[in-house]
Design an enzyme around this catalytic site. Structure first.
Site, PDB file in Angstrom:
ATOM      1  N   LYS A  48     -23.609 -17.122   7.438  1.00 34.74           N
ATOM      2  CA  LYS A  48     -23.520 -15.686   7.707  1.00 34.74           C
ATOM      3  C   LYS A  48     -24.518 -15.345   8.808  1.00 34.74           C
ATOM      4  CE  LYS A  48     -22.902 -11.233   7.011  1.00 34.74           C
ATOM      5  NZ  LYS A  48     -21.638 -10.570   7.420  1.00 34.74           N
ATOM      6  N   SER A  49     -24.199 -14.357   9.642  1.00 33.00           N
ATOM      7  CA  SER A  49     -25.158 -13.935  10.670  1.00 33.00           C
ATOM      8  C   SER A  49     -26.446 -13.489   9.996  1.00 33.00           C
ATOM      9  CB  SER A  49     -24.592 -12.777  11.481  1.00 33.00           C
ATOM     10  OG  SER A  49     -23.502 -13.197  12.250  1.00 33.00           O
ATOM     11  N   ASN A  74     -13.415  -4.897   7.069  1.00 24.78           N
ATOM     12  CA  ASN A  74     -14.723  -5.131   6.439  1.00 24.78           C
ATOM     13  C   ASN A  74     -15.802  -4.351   7.150  1.00 24.78           C
ATOM     14  OD1 ASN A  74     -16.981  -6.883   7.848  1.00 24.78           O
ATOM     15  ND2 ASN A  74     -15.005  -7.550   8.673  1.00 24.78           N
ATOM     16  N   SER A  75     -16.777  -3.929   6.354  1.00 25.65           N
ATOM     17  CA  SER A  75     -17.999  -3.358   6.907  1.00 25.65           C
ATOM     18  C   SER A  75     -19.142  -3.769   5.994  1.00 25.65           C
ATOM     19  CB  SER A  75     -17.895  -1.838   7.008  1.00 25.65           C
ATOM     20  OG  SER A  75     -19.076  -1.346   7.608  1.00 25.65           O
ATOM     21  N   GLY A  77     -22.146  -4.925   6.728  1.00 27.60           N
ATOM     22  CA  GLY A  77     -23.487  -4.470   7.114  1.00 27.60           C
ATOM     23  C   GLY A  77     -24.537  -5.565   7.080  1.00 27.60           C
ATOM     24  N   ASN A 130     -24.526 -13.895  17.789  1.00 26.19           N
ATOM     25  CA  ASN A 130     -23.462 -12.914  17.548  1.00 26.19           C
ATOM     26  C   ASN A 130     -23.707 -11.674  18.410  1.00 26.19           C
ATOM     27  OD1 ASN A 130     -21.643 -11.116  16.521  1.00 26.19           O
ATOM     28  ND2 ASN A 130     -22.163 -11.474  14.379  1.00 26.19           N
ATOM     29  N   CYS A 133     -21.332  -7.620  16.391  1.00 26.11           N
ATOM     30  CA  CYS A 133     -21.225  -6.998  15.060  1.00 26.11           C
ATOM     31  C   CYS A 133     -20.912  -5.511  15.206  1.00 26.11           C
ATOM     32  CB  CYS A 133     -22.519  -7.172  14.265  1.00 26.11           C
ATOM     33  SG  CYS A 133     -22.445  -6.287  12.699  1.00 26.11           S
ATOM     34  N   LYS A 177     -20.732 -15.463  19.872  1.00 22.64           N
ATOM     35  CA  LYS A 177     -19.573 -14.860  19.199  1.00 22.64           C
ATOM     36  C   LYS A 177     -19.260 -13.569  19.946  1.00 22.64           C
ATOM     37  CE  LYS A 177     -16.956 -14.175  15.262  1.00 22.64           C
ATOM     38  NZ  LYS A 177     -17.463 -14.413  13.901  1.00 22.64           N
ATOM     39  N   SER A 207     -13.966  -9.661  14.643  1.00 16.96           N
ATOM     40  CA  SER A 207     -12.977  -8.682  14.190  1.00 16.96           C
ATOM     41  C   SER A 207     -12.797  -7.589  15.260  1.00 16.96           C
ATOM     42  CB  SER A 207     -13.433  -8.055  12.882  1.00 16.96           C
ATOM     43  OG  SER A 207     -14.737  -7.533  13.040  1.00 16.96           O
ATOM     44  N   GLY A 282     -11.250 -16.822   8.875  1.00 20.40           N
ATOM     45  CA  GLY A 282     -11.995 -15.737   8.226  1.00 20.40           C
ATOM     46  C   GLY A 282     -11.219 -15.131   7.069  1.00 20.40           C
TER      47      GLY A 282
END
Ligand code: DHB
Length: 324
Positions: A48-49, A74-75, A77, A130, A133, A177, A207, A282
């Site tokens: 995960k980031s 998704n959110s 956070g 990333n 996000c 990313k 996403s 994903g």
């Protein structure tokens, strides 16, 4: 005679036994999550980031999927253990296969602190920075701001150069990313910035940010953060993902990692045809669990066999266009 197709590939100088693995974000927060991914038919495992500090993430509900996997939203956070923990966990995962860490600092300086530390951890094979996000309130996606992106890449690539420790040269695969781009001028702008630096790989795409899925019966949004706005994944984003894979394959010398809309071996095949060297999963991982990888690998092998291909390089990037 052994005609079983090989799915082996590489990202930068890192060799993988197979070309599918998890997209950062899905079921990859805890050590238990990461071990489960390592024991599945993945080519590598990515975390995960991470951020400087532990985060719980956004309030629930923060994920929703429709019944047939057409779309997800998704959110989360950025819930994660913190970067030091992923440094520690690396030794538990790298005994199975290459382990990559995804990094998503809330500020550029935080990214540099994390890169400086993680670039020196021996059990980490790669770092995915990333830049995309979409789910932190008040924080824009860096990948859409080409000036900030250039500045961050300048600083990051200085840190990510070869490290010499105890006489051993240690260099990790370093990649980005990216968010999805939708306009040819934006592909060109992003590629121009990327081509100034030594970047081993690009993961296309994150996403599609700030989509809105609603429940018409309840007349309500389906996730709580940001009044229901979140990152869209699933089958509906495949066309955008393939376009981004193919554009960055044409415009850069980076290895491209495809991500977006992968549900079957045909989807993996299409990503590779567009130029991808590996393919992340994903939404389908979220829906099906880690067994998706053996199924996808098997389905891809069947397609390759039926076409007489024995390795990914037989068709990678060989997408045909329609000539006059
Ligand atoms: C989150 C979502 C993303 O798409 C991303 O790249 C990083 C984090 C999240 O909400 O946790």
């Amino acid at each position: 005679m052994n005609n079983i197709p090989s799915l082996s590939t590489s990202i930068g100088h890192i060799n993988l036994d197979t070309c599918t693995y998890n997209a950062s974000g899905v079921n990859c927060i805890t050590e238990e999550n990461l071990r489960e991914l390592a024991l599945a038919s993945t080519g590598l495992v990515i975390s995960k980031s991470c951020t400087l500090e532990y985060r719980d993430g956004n309030p629930l509900p923060r994920y929703y999927e429709d019944k047939d996997g057409m779309y997800t939203i998704n959110s989360s956070g950025l819930p994660n253990l913190n970067y030091l923990e992923y440094g520690k966990i690396s030794s538990k995962i790298s005994c199975y296969k290459p382990f990559f860490v995804s990094v998503a600092g809330l500020k550029p300086d935080n990214n540099m602190i994390m890169l400086r530390y993680l670039s020196d951890v021996g059990n980490i094979s790669g770092i995915e920075l990333n830049l995309s996000c979409p789910n932190i309130v008040g924080k824009p996606q860096i990948g859409y701001d080409f000036e900030s992106m250039e500045e961050i890449l300048r600083r990051a690539t200085e840190i990510m150069g070869p490290h010499q420790r105890e006489g051993i040269v240690n260099r990790k695969a370093f990649g980005l990313k990216l968010p999805p781009y939708f306009d040819i001028s934006h592909f060109n702008n992003a590629a121009e910035v990327i081509n100034e630096f030594k970047i081993d790989f690009l993961t296309c795409i994150n996403s599609i940010g700030n989509g809105l899925i609603i429940d018409p019966v309840e007349e309500r949004v389906v996730i709580k953060p940001k009044n229901g706005f979140g990152g869209i994944g699933g089958k509906v984003i495949k066309a955008t993902a393939l376009a981004n894979v193919n554009q960055f394959y044409r415009l850069t010398n980076c290895d491209i990692i495809g991500c977006g809309g992968v549900q079957t071996g045909i989807d993996v095949f299409e990503h590779i045809l567009c130029g991808a060297k590996a393919v992340q999963v994903g939404s389908q991982l979220k829906m099906e669990g880690v067994l998706c990888f053996s199924r996808l690998n098997q389905e891809l092998k069947q397609i390759m066999e039926s076409k007489g291909y024995t390795k990914l390089e037989d068709f990678r990037g060989k997408l045909k266009v329609i000539e006059d």
